[in-house]
Design an enzyme around this catalytic site. Sequence first.
Site, mmCIF file in Angstrom:
data_model
loop_
_atom_site.group_PDB
_atom_site.id
_atom_site.type_symbol
_atom_site.label_atom_id
_atom_site.label_comp_id
_atom_site.label_asym_id
_atom_site.label_seq_id
_atom_site.Cartn_x
_atom_site.Cartn_y
_atom_site.Cartn_z
ATOM 1 N N ALA A 61 0.835 -1.208 0.000
ATOM 2 C CA ALA A 61 0.000 0.000 0.000
ATOM 3 C C ALA A 61 0.870 1.259 0.000
ATOM 4 O O ALA A 61 0.567 2.234 -0.707
ATOM 5 C CB ALA A 61 -0.935 -0.008 1.204
ATOM 6 N N ALA A 64 2.241 1.725 -3.472
ATOM 7 C CA ALA A 64 1.179 2.173 -4.376
ATOM 8 C C ALA A 64 0.885 3.659 -4.205
ATOM 9 O O ALA A 64 0.851 4.421 -5.179
ATOM 10 C CB ALA A 64 -0.089 1.346 -4.153
ATOM 11 N N GLU A 65 0.679 4.098 -2.968
ATOM 12 C CA GLU A 65 0.337 5.503 -2.755
ATOM 13 C C GLU A 65 1.520 6.416 -3.084
ATOM 14 O O GLU A 65 1.337 7.494 -3.657
ATOM 15 C CB GLU A 65 -0.135 5.768 -1.326
ATOM 16 N N SER A 66 2.726 5.985 -2.790
ATOM 17 C CA SER A 66 3.898 6.810 -3.079
ATOM 18 C C SER A 66 4.099 6.994 -4.580
ATOM 19 O O SER A 66 4.342 8.111 -5.050
ATOM 20 C CB SER A 66 5.149 6.181 -2.459
ATOM 21 N N SER A 69 1.214 9.129 -6.026
ATOM 22 C CA SER A 69 1.366 10.530 -5.623
ATOM 23 C C SER A 69 2.467 11.220 -6.418
ATOM 24 O O SER A 69 2.302 12.370 -6.841
ATOM 25 C CB SER A 69 1.672 10.624 -4.125
#
Length: 169
Positions: A61, A64-66, A69
């Site tokens: 997760a 994925a978010e890094s 973003s």
Amino acid sequence: MAGDTPSSSFCLPPPAALVDRTLHALGFRFTHISPGKVAGRLKVTETCCQPFNILNGGVSALVAESLASLGAYVASDFQQVAGVQLSTNHVKAALLGEEVEAEACPIHIGRTIQVWGVQIRKMDSSSTSTSTSGSNVLVSTSKVTILCNRQASQAHKDYEDTIKKYAKL
């Protein structure tokens, strides 16, 4: 996709420490940064495993978010970004010692909201391919929604310059 054509200013993958300190601490290596794709690789080590020696879902997760973003930051012409929703499905385990490749691509790029899809796949050790292919096993898939409607402060200009140095714009 627009933004995926090679740029003469892009030479080597950026040092992860300059792009994302948290991913760098895990050993993540960026291989591509552009408005249309952000990708990189991670060796599954004890640092990023749960007690059963498989990649921790929280690490998936985080990756994925890094990546989403960072992609949204570049695609929004370097606006300040903030993740507002993350959904991750864990499909298959990545074991201690294996290498995974993560790839984030935009699903929707709006003026204030972007949605990115991220896939993490095990690297096929018998393949010489450097990109995610159909033969690599899917580990997780994520959808990340990102708010990107605020101008980044002047204090972040050095970070913007670093990303511009390594991105394919």
